[in-house]
Design an enzyme around this catalytic site. Structure first.
Site, PDB file in Angstrom:
ATOM      1  N   HIS A  14      15.578 -73.953  54.374  1.00 35.69           N
ATOM      2  CA  HIS A  14      16.633 -73.552  53.396  1.00 35.69           C
ATOM      3  C   HIS A  14      15.457 -72.241  52.481  1.00 35.69           C
ATOM      4  CE1 HIS A  14      18.656 -76.086  49.393  1.00 35.69           C
ATOM      5  NE2 HIS A  14      18.100 -75.384  48.906  1.00 35.69           N
ATOM      6  N   HIS A  16      15.943 -68.963  49.721  1.00 35.25           N
ATOM      7  CA  HIS A  16      16.616 -68.453  48.169  1.00 35.25           C
ATOM      8  C   HIS A  16      16.726 -67.004  48.988  1.00 35.25           C
ATOM      9  CE1 HIS A  16      18.935 -72.123  46.724  1.00 35.25           C
ATOM     10  NE2 HIS A  16      18.198 -72.558  46.966  1.00 35.25           N
ATOM     11  N   LYS A  99      26.972 -74.843  53.570  1.00 36.45           N
ATOM     12  CA  LYS A  99      26.206 -75.260  52.412  1.00 36.45           C
ATOM     13  C   LYS A  99      27.049 -76.588  51.229  1.00 36.45           C
ATOM     14  CE  LYS A  99      22.910 -76.918  50.000  1.00 36.45           C
ATOM     15  NZ  LYS A  99      21.672 -76.340  49.448  1.00 36.45           N
ATOM     16  N   HIS A 136      23.253 -80.467  49.063  1.00 36.75           N
ATOM     17  CA  HIS A 136      22.559 -81.054  47.671  1.00 36.75           C
ATOM     18  C   HIS A 136      22.530 -81.560  47.581  1.00 36.75           C
ATOM     19  CE1 HIS A 136      20.547 -79.097  44.345  1.00 36.75           C
ATOM     20  NE2 HIS A 136      21.023 -80.298  43.378  1.00 36.75           N
ATOM     21  N   HIS A 174      16.169 -80.303  50.670  1.00 35.35           N
ATOM     22  CA  HIS A 174      15.162 -80.962  49.865  1.00 35.35           C
ATOM     23  C   HIS A 174      15.379 -82.413  48.450  1.00 35.35           C
ATOM     24  CE1 HIS A 174      19.133 -79.335  47.153  1.00 35.35           C
ATOM     25  NE2 HIS A 174      17.905 -77.989  47.127  1.00 35.35           N
ATOM     26  N   ASP A 247      12.816 -74.018  50.399  1.00 38.33           N
ATOM     27  CA  ASP A 247      13.754 -73.622  48.786  1.00 38.33           C
ATOM     28  C   ASP A 247      12.973 -72.847  47.615  1.00 38.33           C
ATOM     29  OD1 ASP A 247      15.932 -74.314  46.913  1.00 38.33           O
ATOM     30  OD2 ASP A 247      14.735 -76.189  45.861  1.00 38.33           O
TER      31      ASP A 247
HETATM   32  C1  NCD Z   1      17.832 -72.689  44.046  1.00 34.31           C
HETATM   33  C2  NCD Z   1      18.076 -71.491  43.040  1.00 34.31           C
HETATM   34  O1  NCD Z   1      18.372 -71.610  41.866  1.00 34.31           O
HETATM   35  O2  NCD Z   1      19.163 -71.093  43.654  1.00 34.31           O
HETATM   36  N1  NCD Z   1      17.405 -73.815  42.652  1.00 34.31           N
HETATM   37  C3  NCD Z   1      16.483 -74.858  42.729  1.00 34.31           C
HETATM   38  O3  NCD Z   1      16.352 -75.337  41.721  1.00 34.31           O
HETATM   39  N2  NCD Z   1      16.113 -75.258  43.660  1.00 34.31           N
HETATM   40  C4  NCD Z   1      19.295 -73.883  43.937  1.00 34.31           C
HETATM   41  C5  NCD Z   1      18.993 -75.066  44.964  1.00 34.31           C
HETATM   42  O4  NCD Z   1      18.642 -74.987  45.979  1.00 34.31           O
HETATM   43  O5  NCD Z   1      19.169 -76.033  43.766  1.00 34.31           O
HETATM   44 ZN    ZN Z   2      18.189 -74.326  47.537  1.00 29.29          ZN
END
Ligand code: NCD
Ligand code: ZN
Length: 346
Positions: A14, A16, A99, A136, A174, A247
């Site tokens: 996971h 970003h 997702k 999520h 998460h 995450d």
């Molecule tokens: C994530 C993001 O910033 O894209 N933020 C987070 O707090 N984890 C989105 C997510 O995974 O909820």
């Molecule tokens: Zn995330």
């Protein structure tokens, strides 16, 4: 005393990576992972196979030469997603998973699912084709306290969804609560969960006690200490249902340090050092590899990575930048609040 450990190359289930200048800045920090599930919550979101393939190309361009990372793309499920498009992208090797963001649950989730009945045929097609749904798991009902949103999601949304579609493979992303841990443990072979590095380290006091600390604010928000302990037990206990999804979610400091700041912790640079520290604390160094490098691949029905990385424990703490530069702005690196002596070996 163990002072050097080797692991099959870890995967991040996971992650970003964003796009543009932010992608260029953060991608090198995840380059040492093997596979990473790339979150599709760009603006606009990644909703078609064509977009996922183009995003993958941009990620490959942003990675340094010789990077190990193999991005595993995902599509963002919306009320309008067509089952045939998902199945085609999956069978064509373009995506690894889909997702599900409940609309409005987190950063860039406005296009998420508002009507679970409408996506039911899509979920059924995914179950049939063996496509994993990454969830999520928070309700967005404003009447539900933010610290209860994961537990309520399990009861109101996830459990009914899984009962309707028992063959669907689901990763609860998460997880942050003992309820999440218990639900996954009881859930059968089609259910697993990712756990982040930061949720093993912080509880909600880190965000709120002694002053407000936006760099510890993420979603799902860190809960009370008993939940952190349940997560540590799950992550370090050797159960195959639990695996690493960092995450790592970078935001510029300008976006974090606002009256209404963004959710996300940027942990990519120091995640493996911190995790090694956590597992050592729990007397579970021998289980670290399962969590980082084996359990997730097994759930996604992939072989574990063949090559290995090493971490070495030194007398001096590993040094990580407090911030990195991204397109003329800065992004703050997650500070675990204690020195970490485990260094990634080059
Ligand atoms: C994530 C993001 O910033 O894209 N933020 C987070 O707090 N984890 C989105 C997510 O995974 O909820
Ligand atoms: Zn995330």
């Amino acid at each position: 005393m163990t002072d050097r450990i080797t692991l099959r190359r870890p995967d991040d289930w996971h992650l970003h990576l964003r796009d543009g200048a932010m992608l260029a800045a953060v991608a090198p920090h995840s380059a040492g992972f093997g596979r990473a599930i790339i979150m599709p919550n760009l603006i606009p979101p990644v909703v078609t196979g064509t977009q996922a393939a183009a995003y993958r190309d941009r990620i490959m361009e942003a990675l340094p030469h010789g990077a190990a990372l193999q991005p595993q793309m995902t599509l963002y499920l919306t009320d309008a997603t067509k089952a045939a498009d998902i199945v085609a992208a999956f069978r064509g090797g373009v995506i690894r998973a889909v997702k599900l963001y409940p609309a409005g649950a987190t950063t860039n989730s406005a296009s998420g699912v508002t009507d679970f009945d409408r996506v039911q045929p899509v979920l059924e097609a995914m179950a049939e084709a063996g496509v994993t749904l990454c969830v999520h798991g928070e309700v967005t009902d404003p009447a539900v306290d933010i610290f209860d949103r994961e537990a309520v999601f399990i009861d109101r949304v996830l459990d009914p969804l899984r009962r309707r579609t028992p063959e669907l493979r689901v990763v609860m992303e998460h997880i942050t609560t003992s309820e999440g841990v218990a639900y996954v443990r009881a859930g059968g072979d089609n259910l697993a969960a990712t756990i982040t590095t930061h949720h093993l380290v912080i509880n909600r006091n880190a965000i709120l006690a002694g002053g407000i600390r936006p760099h510890y604010y993420c979603l799902p928000v860190a809960k009370r200490e008993s939940h952190r302990l349940a997560l540590r037990e799950a992550a370090t206990g050797g159960e195959a249902r639990f695996f690493l999804g960092t995450d790592s979610a970078p935001h510029t400091d300008a976006a974090k340090l606002q009256p209404c700041g963004c959710a996300g912790c940027f942990t990519a640079p120091n995640t493996l050092s911190i995790l090694t520290h956590v597992f050592e604390d729990e007397g579970a160094l021998d289980r670290l590899e399962g969590f980082t490098s084996i359990n997730g691949a097994a759930f996604y029905r992939l072989p574990p990575n063949e090559d290995r990385i090493a971490l070495v424990k030194r007398d001096t703490p590993a040094e990580y930048p407090t911030q990195i530069a991204a397109g003329g702005e800065t992004v703050t690196v997650f500070d675990p609040g204690f020195p970490i002596y485990w260094h990634l070996e080059d």
